[in-house]
Design an enzyme around this catalytic site. Structure first.
Site, PDB file in Angstrom:
ATOM      1  N   HIS A  13       0.833  -1.200  -0.075  1.00  0.00           N
ATOM      2  CA  HIS A  13      -0.062   0.016   0.018  1.00  0.00           C
ATOM      3  C   HIS A  13       0.949   1.260  -0.096  1.00  0.00           C
ATOM      4  CE1 HIS A  13      -3.546   2.332   1.547  1.00  0.00           C
ATOM      5  NE2 HIS A  13      -2.873   3.263   1.184  1.00  0.00           N
ATOM      6  N   HIS A  15       1.456   5.370  -1.651  1.00  0.00           N
ATOM      7  CA  HIS A  15       1.163   6.608  -2.544  1.00  0.00           C
ATOM      8  C   HIS A  15       2.722   7.232  -2.973  1.00  0.00           C
ATOM      9  CE1 HIS A  15      -2.755   6.707  -1.100  1.00  0.00           C
ATOM     10  NE2 HIS A  15      -2.215   6.104   0.052  1.00  0.00           N
ATOM     11  N   LYS A  99      -9.154  -0.117  -6.448  1.00  0.00           N
ATOM     12  CA  LYS A  99      -9.150   0.654  -5.101  1.00  0.00           C
ATOM     13  C   LYS A  99     -10.493   1.170  -4.617  1.00  0.00           C
ATOM     14  CE  LYS A  99      -7.938   1.995  -1.232  1.00  0.00           C
ATOM     15  NZ  LYS A  99      -6.601   2.764  -0.579  1.00  0.00           N
ATOM     16  N   HIS A 136     -10.478   1.336   1.594  1.00  0.00           N
ATOM     17  CA  HIS A 136     -10.180   2.242   2.608  1.00  0.00           C
ATOM     18  C   HIS A 136     -11.375   2.167   3.530  1.00  0.00           C
ATOM     19  CE1 HIS A 136      -8.846   6.215   4.449  1.00  0.00           C
ATOM     20  NE2 HIS A 136     -10.271   6.099   4.815  1.00  0.00           N
ATOM     21  N   HIS A 174      -4.726  -0.410   5.615  1.00  0.00           N
ATOM     22  CA  HIS A 174      -4.241   0.317   6.836  1.00  0.00           C
ATOM     23  C   HIS A 174      -5.142   0.150   8.058  1.00  0.00           C
ATOM     24  CE1 HIS A 174      -7.188   3.064   5.129  1.00  0.00           C
ATOM     25  NE2 HIS A 174      -6.216   3.658   4.331  1.00  0.00           N
ATOM     26  N   ASP A 247       1.384   2.505   3.587  1.00  0.00           N
ATOM     27  CA  ASP A 247       0.448   3.768   3.383  1.00  0.00           C
ATOM     28  C   ASP A 247       1.404   5.170   3.627  1.00  0.00           C
ATOM     29  OD1 ASP A 247      -1.704   5.151   2.800  1.00  0.00           O
ATOM     30  OD2 ASP A 247      -2.439   5.416   4.948  1.00  0.00           O
TER      31      ASP A 247
HETATM   32  C1  NCD Z   1      -3.613   9.069   1.922  1.00  0.00           C
HETATM   33  C2  NCD Z   1      -3.267   9.924   0.799  1.00  0.00           C
HETATM   34  O1  NCD Z   1      -2.506  11.169   1.429  1.00  0.00           O
HETATM   35  O2  NCD Z   1      -3.084   9.939  -0.178  1.00  0.00           O
HETATM   36  N1  NCD Z   1      -3.740   9.757   3.532  1.00  0.00           N
HETATM   37  C3  NCD Z   1      -3.766   9.064   4.418  1.00  0.00           C
HETATM   38  O3  NCD Z   1      -3.837   9.831   5.698  1.00  0.00           O
HETATM   39  N2  NCD Z   1      -3.525   7.737   4.544  1.00  0.00           N
HETATM   40  C4  NCD Z   1      -5.050   8.627   1.410  1.00  0.00           C
HETATM   41  C5  NCD Z   1      -5.349   7.166   2.211  1.00  0.00           C
HETATM   42  O4  NCD Z   1      -4.508   6.166   2.191  1.00  0.00           O
HETATM   43  O5  NCD Z   1      -6.464   7.191   2.903  1.00  0.00           O
HETATM   44 ZN    ZN Z   2      -3.140   5.283   1.543  1.00  0.00          ZN
HETATM   45 ZN    ZN Z   3      -6.814   5.081   2.605  1.00  0.00          ZN
END
Ligand code: NCD
Ligand code: ZN
Ligand code: ZN
Length: 347
Positions: A13, A15, A99, A136, A174, A247
């Site tokens: 997971h 970003h 997702k 999520h 998460h 995450d």
């Molecule tokens: C994530 C993001 O910033 O893209 N933020 C977070 O607090 N986890 C989005 C997500 O995974 O929910």
């Molecule tokens: Zn995330």
């Molecule tokens: Zn998330």
């Protein structure tokens, strides 16, 4: 134990963002992780196969020489995603999951699902084809307390979904509560969960006691210590349905240090080291490899990595910040020590 050799881990997971941000995020993950499930919550969202393949190319362009990193792409489930696009995604070797963001639940989730019934045909097709749904898991109702939104999602959305489509392969992303740990543990083997380093190492006191710390703000929000303990127990349990997903979610410093700050913690600069620190604290270093390097690949039906990572108990200091396009990003543990170091990645 002061040296540890494990199969190279994967991040299930992650970003990475886009544009210049990739110059920072991609090398941080690629130097230690073999693969990563790349989240599709860009602006605009990665909503079809073509967009995912273009995004994959932009990521590959900035993977440093000598780091054979594979981004595993995902599509963003909007109310408009078609059943035929699901079949296209399933056939594509670079796309591994879809997702699900409840609309309004988190960063860039505006295009998410407004009503689960509206996407039922798509979910049924995914179950038929064996394409995983990544969730999520938080409700968005204004009258539900932010600390209860995960539990409420499990009761009102997830549990009925499993009853309706038991064959659907699901990763509850998460997870942050004992209720999530218990729910996943009790279900059949089609459902797994990822656990972040910050939900293992911290609780809501770190976010709120003695002053509000915006760099600890993420969604789902850090919970109280009993939940942190339940997540830790799940991570070190050896149960193959709990595995690593950072995450890591970078936001420019000024968008977090402000009157309405963004949610997300940037952990990629020290992720495997921070997980190792946690497993070491728990006297469970022997359980790290399963959690970090085996269980996720097994769940996704992918081969385990063959490369290895060597970690040593040798402290280093996390930089205060990193360049992030035209701005900077503050990493988890900024300016403080991380107890473990990666000393070698062997092919
Ligand atoms: C994530 C993001 O910033 O893209 N933020 C977070 O607090 N986890 C989005 C997500 O995974 O929910
Ligand atoms: Zn995330
Ligand atoms: Zn998330």
């Amino acid at each position: 134990m002061h040296t540890l050799r494990i199969t190279q881990p994967d991040d299930w997971h992650l970003h990475l963002r886009d544009g210049d941000a990739l110059d920072t995020t991609v090398p941080h993950t690629a130097r230690h992780f073999g693969r990563a499930i790349v989240m599709p919550n860009l602006k605009p969202p990665i909503a079809n196969v073509e967009m995912a393949l273009d995004y994959r190319q932009r990521i590959l362009e900035v993977v440093p020489e000598g780091m054979p990193f594979s981004p595993l792409m995902t599509l963003y489930l909007t109310d408009k995603l078609s059943v035929s696009e699901i079949a296209k995604a399933q056939e594509n070797e670079f796309i591994h999951a879809i997702k699900y963001y409840p609309a309004g639940a988190t960063t860039n989730s505006e295009n998410g699902v407004t009503d689960i019934n509206a996407v039922m045909p798509v979910l049924e097709e995914m179950a038929r084809l064996g394409l995983p749904l990544l969730i999520h898991g938080e409700v968005t109702d204004a009258d539900i307390d932010i600390f209860d939104r995960e539990e409420k999602f499990i009761d009102t959305i997830l549990s009925p979904l499993l009853d309706r489509i038991p064959e659907l392969k699901i990763v509850l992303e998460h997870i942050t509560t004992s209720q999530a740990v218990q729910f996943v543990s009790e279900q059949n083997t089609n459902i797994a969960a990822t656990i972040t380093p910050h939900h293992l190492l911290y609780n809501r006191n770190d976010l709120l006691a003695g002053g509000v710390r915006p760099h600890f703000y993420c969604l789902p929000i850090l919970k109280r210590d009993i939940h942190q303990k339940a997540l830790g127990d799940a991570a070190i349990s050896g149960n193959s349905r709990f595995f690593l997903g950072t995450d890591s979610a970078p936001h420019a410093r000024h968008t977090k240090e402000t009157d309405c700050g963004c949610a997300g913690i940037y952990s990629a600069a020290g992720a495997i080291e921070l997980y190792t620190e946690f497993f070491d604290q728990q006297n469970a270093l022997d359980k790290l490899e399963g959690f970090a390097s085996h269980f996720g690949a097994d769940f996704y039906g992918l081969p385990r990595n063959t490369a290895e990572l060597v970690l040593e108990k040798k402290a280093w200091s996390m930089p205060q910040e990193f360049r992030f396009g035209d701005y900077t990003v503050v990493p988890m543990r900024a300016g403080e020590e991380v107890e473990w170091s990666v000393t070698e990645v062997t092919p």
